[in-house]
Design an enzyme around this catalytic site. Structure first.
Site, mmCIF file in Angstrom:
data_model
loop_
_atom_site.group_PDB
_atom_site.id
_atom_site.type_symbol
_atom_site.label_atom_id
_atom_site.label_comp_id
_atom_site.label_asym_id
_atom_site.label_seq_id
_atom_site.Cartn_x
_atom_site.Cartn_y
_atom_site.Cartn_z
ATOM 1 N N GLU A 274 23.787 105.839 -48.205
ATOM 2 C CA GLU A 274 22.372 105.660 -47.856
ATOM 3 C C GLU A 274 22.169 105.515 -46.359
ATOM 4 O O GLU A 274 21.103 105.795 -45.837
ATOM 5 C CB GLU A 274 21.806 104.411 -48.561
ATOM 6 N N HIS A 295 45.133 111.027 -62.429
ATOM 7 C CA HIS A 295 45.337 112.022 -63.477
ATOM 8 C C HIS A 295 44.116 112.916 -63.654
ATOM 9 O O HIS A 295 44.040 113.693 -64.596
ATOM 10 C CB HIS A 295 45.718 111.309 -64.782
ATOM 11 N N LYS A 409 11.267 109.289 -55.545
ATOM 12 C CA LYS A 409 10.327 108.302 -56.091
ATOM 13 C C LYS A 409 8.921 108.891 -56.136
ATOM 14 O O LYS A 409 8.197 108.716 -57.103
ATOM 15 C CB LYS A 409 10.323 107.032 -55.228
HETATM 16 O O1 PA5 Z 1 19.641 99.515 -49.408
HETATM 17 C C1 PA5 Z 1 18.505 99.652 -49.807
HETATM 18 O O2 PA5 Z 1 17.512 99.386 -49.122
HETATM 19 C C2 PA5 Z 1 18.228 100.120 -51.227
HETATM 20 O O3 PA5 Z 1 19.381 100.491 -51.874
HETATM 21 C C3 PA5 Z 1 17.533 99.036 -52.020
HETATM 22 O O4 PA5 Z 1 18.357 97.917 -52.086
HETATM 23 C C4 PA5 Z 1 17.187 99.484 -53.433
HETATM 24 O O5 PA5 Z 1 16.459 100.669 -53.409
HETATM 25 C C5 PA5 Z 1 16.373 98.415 -54.161
HETATM 26 O O6 PA5 Z 1 15.229 98.088 -53.439
HETATM 27 P P1 PA5 Z 1 14.303 96.880 -53.838
HETATM 28 O O7 PA5 Z 1 15.049 95.613 -53.655
HETATM 29 O O8 PA5 Z 1 13.128 96.934 -52.896
HETATM 30 O O9 PA5 Z 1 13.921 97.072 -55.280
#
Ligand code: PA5
Length: 418
Positions: A274, A295, A409
């Site tokens: 990310e 494996h 999203k």
């Molecule tokens: O690192 C990040 O920002 C994301 O992976 C969030 O943790 C994830 O999308 C969850 O977000 P939220 O806590 O707002 O539901």
């Protein structure tokens, strides 16, 4: 320090001069990380002061949960559950509530199974959502509140529900309207950097683990990164992987011979995936658990395209001993193992893999913890977060946003009529 890194089998692919320059640059970025003002409100994870909030409340509530709950449900997705889960799954089982995860899937089968498993049990839940807009945790909270509403009165529900979100979010308001304990998700800490905030701390404490030790690990790594900006484990790792990326090594697989580190490798995949995968750039992070995956993916690692980096995460003290007793009467042809301990067999397999893959042209890196403990997880998380921040900047991307995730999203919300 309980963590060491061996970069020799990766640095051998690089020139001394370029390595020195890359380290200098990474070191400068690391030093600047601790000097710069947090203008964009994304660097709160650097310090204990900004991330470790509500610690006394957390310890108190965790004790109550351990005393009274059969099941503790952690509702969260991505950065909102991965760090805690990785530590909980890796360290030995303790008495206390069973930890269950929700808010991380849309599968009705899984939701139904989890709810059925809660029947007749004493249930506490912690809903973790930074802004409380994410579909999975938000929708599961609705389901869980309704489920609990049929089993507990309002007062009892208020004791059993904890909400972890940012100040001013709808989640905080829901908490205040209903008397739920509210824990603060610090605004300047992104989900995947939230291991040392209440997001990680309450679940870890409720699982009976030592949060003080965990935070001691964080502090040790933080001091190392802050005081040795030019040469610490995160800087050396960040510099090497960036140079390798420049040479076309654009996939990095984190592997462990300890299945209990499987969730840790998932956390690492999220952190780097990310943070770096944007603007058509980034090393693709993936993970495998050995020896099982040898494996399946072992063949590719040995002889496939040479664009792979392999990063081992190991533990010196395997904390267990299982000896293979001789049994000549079976004639099973495994007598060569007689008297050997699986701790040595597992280590031998790891060394053999390291050697074979290095010989096959895979730059190999190894992080090693003295032992699997709260402290070593604290150190590992902190070092990798710094490495990710440094690496992102070397790559020229912003390691703290995730605009790309918003795209799916948007189309999902359109399909669901939001
Ligand atoms: O690192 C990040 O920002 C994301 O992976 C969030 O943790 C994830 O999308 C969850 O977000 P939220 O806590 O707002 O539901």
């Amino acid at each position: 320090m309980g963590i060491s890194v061996d970069l020799s089998r990766a640095e051998s692919y690089l020139g001394k001069d370029e390595l020195r320059k890359a380290r200098e640059k990474a070191g400068m970025i690391c030093r600047a990380l601790y000097e710069k003002e947090d203008k964009h409100k994304v660097l709160g994870w650097r310090s204990k002061e900004e991330s470790v909030l509500n610690l006394e409340k957390i310890k108190e509530k965790a004790e109550e949960i351990r005393r009274e709950a059969d099941i503790f449900v952690i509702v969260g997705v991505g950065g909102s559950n991965q760090a805690a889960r990785a530590v909980i799954e890796a360290l030995p089982q303790r008495s206390g509530p069973k930890i269950v995860y929700m808010g991380n899937t849309l599968s009705p089968y899984t939701i139904q199974q989890t709810l059925e498993g809660m029947e007749g049990k004493s249930v506490y839940i912690d809903v973790i959502a930074k802004n409380f807009e994410t579909l999975e945790p938000g929708s599961h909270f609705r389901i869980l509140r309704q489920w609990m509403g049929k089993r507990y009165d309002k007062e009892e529900m208020a004791r059993r529900i904890i909400v972890t979100g940012t100040k001013g979010s709808r989640l905080e308001e829901i908490g205040a309207e209903n008397g739920y304990l509210f824990l603060e998700f610090p605004v300047p800490v992104g989900g995947r950097y939230s291991a040392f905030t209440p997001v990680g701390l309450l679940p870890i404490a409720a699982a009976g683990l030592n949060v003080d030790e965990y935070l001691a690990g964080m502090e040790a790594a933080q001091m190392d990164c802050r005081e040795h900006g030019e040469d610490n484990l995160a800087v050396r790792y960040g510099a090497v992987r960036q140079l390798l990326y420049g040479r076309g090594y654009d996939i990095e697989m984190m592997v462990s011979f300890e299945p209990r580190y499987g969730f840790f490798t998932k956390w690492w995949v999220q952190l780097f995936g990310e943070s770096e995968g944007k603007e058509n750039k980034g090393i693709f992070p993936t993970s495998s658990v050995y020896s099982e995956d040898l494996h399946s993916i072992g063949q590719y690692m040995q002889e496939g395209r040479r664009n792979l980096i392999e990063t081992f995460v190991s533990v010196k003290d395997q904390a267990a001993s299982v000896v293979v007793e001789p049994c000549p009467e079976y004639k099973d042809r495994f007598d060569y193992l007689d008297g050997m301990d699986f701790a040595d067999i597992n280590r031998a397999a790891e060394e053999a893999t390291w050697e074979a893959h290095a010989k096959g042209g895979v730059p190999c890196i190894r992080f090693e913890a003295d032992k699997a403990s709260e402290r070593s997880f604290g150190e590992l998380y902190y070092y990798f977060m710094v490495a990710c921040a440094v690496s992102g900047e070397l790559m020229g991307v912003n390691p703290f946003d995730q605009e790309g995730v918003e795209e799916y999203k948007r189309s999902m919300f359109a399909a669901l009529g939001k």
